[in-house]
Scaffold this motif. Structure first.
Motif, PDB file in Angstrom:
ATOM      1  N   UNK A 134       0.831  -1.208   0.000  1.00  0.00           N
ATOM      2  CA  UNK A 134       0.000   0.000   0.000  1.00  0.00           C
ATOM      3  C   UNK A 134       0.873   1.268   0.000  1.00  0.00           C
ATOM      4  N   UNK A 135       1.976   1.229   0.768  1.00  0.00           N
ATOM      5  CA  UNK A 135       2.877   2.403   0.796  1.00  0.00           C
ATOM      6  C   UNK A 135       3.364   2.720  -0.608  1.00  0.00           C
ATOM      7  N   UNK A 136       3.728   1.668  -1.357  1.00  0.00           N
ATOM      8  CA  UNK A 136       4.253   1.870  -2.717  1.00  0.00           C
ATOM      9  C   UNK A 136       3.164   2.441  -3.616  1.00  0.00           C
ATOM     10  N   UNK A 137       1.951   1.915  -3.444  1.00  0.00           N
ATOM     11  CA  UNK A 137       0.829   2.399  -4.269  1.00  0.00           C
ATOM     12  C   UNK A 137       0.591   3.894  -4.017  1.00  0.00           C
ATOM     13  N   UNK A 138       0.567   4.277  -2.740  1.00  0.00           N
ATOM     14  CA  UNK A 138       0.295   5.680  -2.394  1.00  0.00           C
ATOM     15  C   UNK A 138       1.429   6.567  -2.912  1.00  0.00           C
ATOM     16  N   UNK A 139       2.666   6.092  -2.762  1.00  0.00           N
ATOM     17  CA  UNK A 139       3.816   6.853  -3.221  1.00  0.00           C
ATOM     18  C   UNK A 139       3.759   7.060  -4.741  1.00  0.00           C
ATOM     19  N   UNK A 140       3.420   5.988  -5.458  1.00  0.00           N
ATOM     20  CA  UNK A 140       3.409   6.035  -6.933  1.00  0.00           C
ATOM     21  C   UNK A 140       2.385   7.031  -7.463  1.00  0.00           C
ATOM     22  N   UNK A 141       1.192   7.091  -6.802  1.00  0.00           N
ATOM     23  CA  UNK A 141       0.107   7.910  -7.357  1.00  0.00           C
ATOM     24  C   UNK A 141      -0.196   9.165  -6.525  1.00  0.00           C
ATOM     25  N   UNK A 142       0.714   9.486  -5.585  1.00  0.00           N
ATOM     26  CA  UNK A 142       0.452  10.582  -4.633  1.00  0.00           C
ATOM     27  C   UNK A 142       0.121  11.914  -5.318  1.00  0.00           C
ATOM     28  N   UNK A 143       0.701  12.173  -6.491  1.00  0.00           N
ATOM     29  CA  UNK A 143       0.490  13.475  -7.128  1.00  0.00           C
ATOM     30  C   UNK A 143      -0.647  13.467  -8.143  1.00  0.00           C
ATOM     31  N   UNK A 144      -1.358  12.360  -8.232  1.00  0.00           N
ATOM     32  CA  UNK A 144      -2.471  12.297  -9.180  1.00  0.00           C
ATOM     33  C   UNK A 144      -3.707  11.743  -8.465  1.00  0.00           C
ATOM     34  N   UNK A 145      -4.526  12.650  -7.889  1.00  0.00           N
ATOM     35  CA  UNK A 145      -5.645  12.213  -7.044  1.00  0.00           C
ATOM     36  C   UNK A 145      -6.581  11.210  -7.718  1.00  0.00           C
ATOM     37  N   UNK A 146      -6.852  11.403  -9.024  1.00  0.00           N
ATOM     38  CA  UNK A 146      -7.789  10.491  -9.704  1.00  0.00           C
ATOM     39  C   UNK A 146      -7.215   9.076  -9.780  1.00  0.00           C
ATOM     40  N   UNK A 147      -5.909   9.001 -10.095  1.00  0.00           N
ATOM     41  CA  UNK A 147      -5.278   7.676 -10.198  1.00  0.00           C
ATOM     42  C   UNK A 147      -5.212   7.008  -8.828  1.00  0.00           C
ATOM     43  N   UNK A 148      -4.890   7.815  -7.800  1.00  0.00           N
ATOM     44  CA  UNK A 148      -4.802   7.230  -6.453  1.00  0.00           C
ATOM     45  C   UNK A 148      -6.175   6.740  -5.994  1.00  0.00           C
ATOM     46  N   UNK A 149      -7.211   7.509  -6.330  1.00  0.00           N
ATOM     47  CA  UNK A 149      -8.559   7.078  -5.939  1.00  0.00           C
ATOM     48  C   UNK A 149      -8.889   5.725  -6.597  1.00  0.00           C
ATOM     49  N   UNK A 150      -8.621   5.624  -7.885  1.00  0.00           N
ATOM     50  CA  UNK A 150      -8.929   4.382  -8.595  1.00  0.00           C
ATOM     51  C   UNK A 150      -8.102   3.213  -8.023  1.00  0.00           C
ATOM     52  N   UNK A 151      -6.804   3.487  -7.764  1.00  0.00           N
ATOM     53  CA  UNK A 151      -5.934   2.440  -7.224  1.00  0.00           C
ATOM     54  C   UNK A 151      -6.441   1.997  -5.836  1.00  0.00           C
ATOM     55  N   UNK A 152      -6.881   2.963  -5.015  1.00  0.00           N
ATOM     56  CA  UNK A 152      -7.376   2.641  -3.669  1.00  0.00           C
ATOM     57  C   UNK A 152      -8.642   1.804  -3.717  1.00  0.00           C
ATOM     58  N   UNK A 153      -9.512   2.117  -4.678  1.00  0.00           N
ATOM     59  CA  UNK A 153     -10.758   1.335  -4.833  1.00  0.00           C
ATOM     60  C   UNK A 153     -10.413  -0.094  -5.266  1.00  0.00           C
ATOM     61  N   UNK A 154      -9.436  -0.203  -6.166  1.00  0.00           N
ATOM     62  CA  UNK A 154      -9.043  -1.541  -6.643  1.00  0.00           C
ATOM     63  C   UNK A 154      -8.372  -2.331  -5.507  1.00  0.00           C
ATOM     64  N   UNK A 155      -7.533  -1.650  -4.715  1.00  0.00           N
ATOM     65  CA  UNK A 155      -6.866  -2.326  -3.575  1.00  0.00           C
ATOM     66  C   UNK A 155      -7.933  -2.881  -2.628  1.00  0.00           C
ATOM     67  N   UNK A 156      -8.936  -2.038  -2.294  1.00  0.00           N
ATOM     68  CA  UNK A 156      -9.983  -2.479  -1.366  1.00  0.00           C
ATOM     69  C   UNK A 156     -10.806  -3.609  -1.986  1.00  0.00           C
ATOM     70  N   UNK A 157     -11.095  -3.505  -3.293  1.00  0.00           N
ATOM     71  CA  UNK A 157     -11.879  -4.547  -3.966  1.00  0.00           C
ATOM     72  C   UNK A 157     -11.117  -5.872  -3.943  1.00  0.00           C
ATOM     73  N   UNK A 158      -9.805  -5.788  -4.151  1.00  0.00           N
ATOM     74  CA  UNK A 158      -8.955  -6.981  -4.142  1.00  0.00           C
ATOM     75  C   UNK A 158      -8.971  -7.630  -2.746  1.00  0.00           C
ATOM     76  N   UNK A 159      -8.897  -6.769  -1.710  1.00  0.00           N
ATOM     77  CA  UNK A 159      -8.976  -7.280  -0.328  1.00  0.00           C
ATOM     78  C   UNK A 159     -10.305  -8.020  -0.115  1.00  0.00           C
ATOM     79  N   UNK A 160     -11.382  -7.421  -0.617  1.00  0.00           N
ATOM     80  CA  UNK A 160     -12.723  -7.998  -0.412  1.00  0.00           C
ATOM     81  C   UNK A 160     -12.844  -9.332  -1.149  1.00  0.00           C
ATOM     82  N   UNK A 161     -12.329  -9.390  -2.390  1.00  0.00           N
ATOM     83  CA  UNK A 161     -12.428 -10.648  -3.151  1.00  0.00           C
ATOM     84  C   UNK A 161     -11.657 -11.753  -2.428  1.00  0.00           C
TER      85      UNK A 161
END
Ligand SMILES: Cc1cc2nc3c(=O)[nH]c(=O)nc-3n(C[C@H](O)[C@H](O)[C@H](O)COP(=O)(O)OP(=O)(O)OC[C@H]3O[C@@H](n4cnc5c(N)ncnc54)[C@H](O)[C@@H]3O)c2cc1C
Length: 287
Positions: free
Chosen positions: A227-254
């Motif tokens: 998660x740290x790497x994901x946040x670091x990678x997309x920190x300057x692009x809010x839309x990309x970070x939002x999408x990545x965060x939704x996918x991370x949570x969806x992956x956790x749920x699956x």
């Protein structure tokens, strides 16, 4: 609808959380956000309770609206550390009058500026009180896969959790966690101690960089390297970070559902676009 019955009747459930406004001025905005989330037809929605009790009427009003206007079963939260017994009695009565059948019974965080009421020390006492006022409520309680921040040894926390369940908890919802192995280990430990009620993982989609520090400060949850790497990678692009965060949570749920943990609660934080993103990814799996 009682949540304990929902869990018996449906193999997989997905629920969302909203929080009430801190002031009456913010009511309309929260009402609109909650309505958009309700339109996704989650299995139930929870409405949190301001720790000081100052927004308690908003919790009941938003919950009743969700139930009456959108037909979504609701879980209204109630905290006790800043409440007198009289206030608790009033709130429980108002929930009953509004037709609310489910209460999340919590202690609440101890206010930094000191306590203003001393009738309750722990959520267990609140659960006994609610049960003595009206036995028919379905009651949820909180649990902490990484241990509660105030408890030095998780084994002690689990002893207190067993007391809480024995007081009359019908199910438990977890604090946020970002690595599912934490939950699987926790489930193993609590089942071994005779805690048999359904445990609902609380999933927090991390969709902006400020949230990471805030989540850790509030919950003490560990942030995995992934998660740290994901946040670091997309920190300057809010839309990309939002999408990545939704996918991370969806992956956790699956992963949770694949492993038989199938009643999932999402901390959707009054953000319909996040709830919509999760639903979009999971609708076929959930139905
Ligand atoms: C799913 C969920 C929903 C939440 N919703 C809200 C909300 O709506 N509003 C809000 O303000 N906060 C909310 N919180 C935060 C919660 O109020 C805090 O985490 C609070 O610090 C603990 O609440 P609790 O109900 O778990 O407390 P408790 O179950 O009372 O536990 C608190 C601590 O006391 C210890 N303990 C329990 N019983 C005893 C005992 N007999 N003797 C000694 N120690 C004991 C426990 O081990 C733990 O360390 C929520 C948390 C979660 C996980």
């Amino acid at each position: 609808m009682k949540i304990k019955d929902l869990f018996k009747n449906k193999e997989v459930t997905l629920s969302f959380e909203v929080f009430p406004p801190k002031t009456d001025d913010g009511y309309e905005a929260v009402e609109k956000a909650a309505a958009r989330i309700a339109e996704l037809k989650p299995d139930f929605m929870s409405v949190t309770y301001g720790a000081g009790g100052g927004t308690s009427k908003n919790t009941g009003n938003i919950a009743a609206d969700l139930q009456d206007k959108y037909g979504v079963p609701v879980l209204a939260h109630l905290t006790c550390v800043s409440s007198t017994r009289d206030l608790v009695r009033e709130v429980v009565k108002s929930y009953r009058e509004k037709g609310i059948e489910n209460i999340m019974a919590l202690r609440g965080d101890i206010p930094k500026e000191g306590r203003i009421a001393f009738d309750y020390n722990h959520a267990t006492e609140l659960i006994y009180d609610i049960k003595s006022l009206d036995e028919s409520f379905c009651i949820g309680g909180a649990c902490y896969p990484e241990g509660h921040v105030e408890c030095e040894r998780q084994s002690e926390d689990i002893i207190h959790l067993k007391e809480k369940v024995d007081a009359g908890c019908d199910f438990l919802t977890t604090q946020m966690f970002f690595d599912n192995s934490t939950l699987y280990q926790f489930l193993y430990r609590i089942r071994e101690k005779g805690i048999e009620v359904p445990v609902v993982p609380g999933i927090m989609p991390i969709t902006n960089k400020r949230q990471v520090a805030r989540s850790v400060a509030l919950s003490g949850s560990t942030i995995p390297q992934k998660m740290k790497i994901m946040v670091d990678r997309f920190a300057d692009d809010p839309e990309k970070l939002k999408e990545a965060g939704i996918i991370y949570a969806s992956d956790q749920i699956i992963d949770l559902i694949s492993n038989g943990v199938s009643h999932i609660h999402v901390y959707s934080m009054n953000k319909p676009d996040i709830a919509e993103g999760i639903m979009r990814n999971l609708s076929t799996i959930i139905r």
